[in-house]
Design a protein around this motif. Structure first.
Motif, short mmCIF file in Angstrom:
data_model
loop_
_atom_site.label_atom_id
_atom_site.label_comp_id
_atom_site.label_asym_id
_atom_site.label_seq_id
_atom_site.Cartn_x
_atom_site.Cartn_y
_atom_site.Cartn_z
N ALA A 178 29.86 48.03 42.91
CA ALA A 178 30.41 47.83 44.19
C ALA A 178 31.76 48.46 44.41
N THR A 179 31.94 48.95 45.55
CA THR A 179 33.46 49.63 45.65
C THR A 179 34.42 48.55 45.95
N ALA A 180 35.65 48.96 46.10
CA ALA A 180 36.76 47.97 46.47
C ALA A 180 36.47 47.73 47.84
N LEU A 181 36.15 48.39 48.82
CA LEU A 181 35.90 47.95 50.36
C LEU A 181 34.64 47.00 50.28
N GLU A 182 33.58 47.22 49.27
CA GLU A 182 32.52 46.17 49.51
C GLU A 182 33.16 44.81 48.90
N MET A 183 33.80 44.73 47.80
CA MET A 183 34.59 43.61 47.35
C MET A 183 35.28 43.01 48.29
N THR A 184 36.24 43.86 49.30
CA THR A 184 36.84 43.10 49.98
C THR A 184 36.10 42.46 51.23
N HIS A 224 36.56 39.10 48.80
CA HIS A 224 37.52 38.71 48.48
C HIS A 224 38.92 39.40 49.20
N THR A 225 40.15 38.75 49.07
CA THR A 225 41.11 39.51 49.64
C THR A 225 41.49 40.85 49.21
N ASP A 226 42.25 41.72 49.79
CA ASP A 226 42.61 43.09 49.51
C ASP A 226 43.54 42.78 48.36
N ASP A 227 44.61 41.91 48.66
CA ASP A 227 45.53 41.64 47.33
C ASP A 227 44.72 41.17 45.73
N TYR A 228 43.73 40.51 46.08
CA TYR A 228 43.07 40.10 44.75
C TYR A 228 42.20 41.50 44.21
N ILE A 229 41.78 42.21 45.09
CA ILE A 229 40.86 43.32 44.68
C ILE A 229 41.85 44.37 44.02
N GLU A 230 43.00 44.60 44.61
CA GLU A 230 43.97 45.39 44.06
C GLU A 230 44.53 44.88 42.91
N TYR A 231 44.74 43.62 42.66
CA TYR A 231 45.27 43.03 41.46
C TYR A 231 44.38 43.38 40.39
N CYS A 237 47.94 32.76 40.17
CA CYS A 237 47.14 33.00 41.38
C CYS A 237 45.86 33.64 41.52
N PHE A 238 45.62 34.93 40.75
CA PHE A 238 44.37 35.63 40.68
C PHE A 238 43.50 35.20 39.60
N LEU A 239 44.09 35.32 38.42
CA LEU A 239 43.15 35.16 37.14
C LEU A 239 43.66 34.23 36.41
N PRO A 240 43.41 32.89 36.60
CA PRO A 240 43.83 31.72 35.59
C PRO A 240 43.35 32.03 34.45
N LEU A 241 44.41 32.01 33.21
CA LEU A 241 44.34 32.31 32.04
C LEU A 241 42.84 31.75 31.50
N HIS A 242 42.82 30.38 31.37
CA HIS A 242 41.54 29.83 30.83
C HIS A 242 40.22 30.05 31.58
#
Length: 127
Positions: A55-61, A64-71, A89-94
């Protein structure tokens, strides 16, 4: 009663190269092990085995939000440790820890989901 379903099986051989970490329950190498069992029993001969496009970033957005994919594109375990506010916010540790290659892994996984949905929607597969 015989009913032949057209089965699409998506597998990218690189999926088992990623590691969520020792303590995490997700173990991508198990996907590779399951694939070995599928081929050992010859089940791959009874379905379409497909290496899906990533999947490309565009497909994933589209989901999901642009900010999340960029993160996901930029994060490393070290960066996540230095920026706990973003990580929480984006990837909770556990639940979803940052690991080397997290964006690539997500691209493989999302690519398989998108490709599977397209095949079913286009009537190319039943399962």
């Amino acid at each position: 009663m015989g009913w032949n379903k057209r089965v699409a099986y998506f597998y990218d051989s690189e999926v088992g190269n990623y590691n969520y970490g020792y303590d995490h329950c997700m173990k991508p190498f198990r996907i590779r092990m399951a694939h070995s069992i599928v081929t050992a029993y010859g089940l791959d001969k009874k379905m379409d085995v497909i290496c899906p496009p990533r999947a490309t970033a565009l497909e994933m957005t589209r989901f999901h939000t642009d900010d999340y994919i960029e993160y996901l594109r930029r994060v490393t375990p070290e960066l996540a440790e230095m920026m706990p506010t973003y990580s929480d916010c984006f990837l909770p540790l556990h639940d979803c820890p940052a690991f080397d290659g997290v964006y690539e892994f997500c691209s493989i996984s999302a690519g398989g989901s998108i490709a599977g949905a397209k095949r079913i929607n286009h009537g190319e597969s039943d399962v």
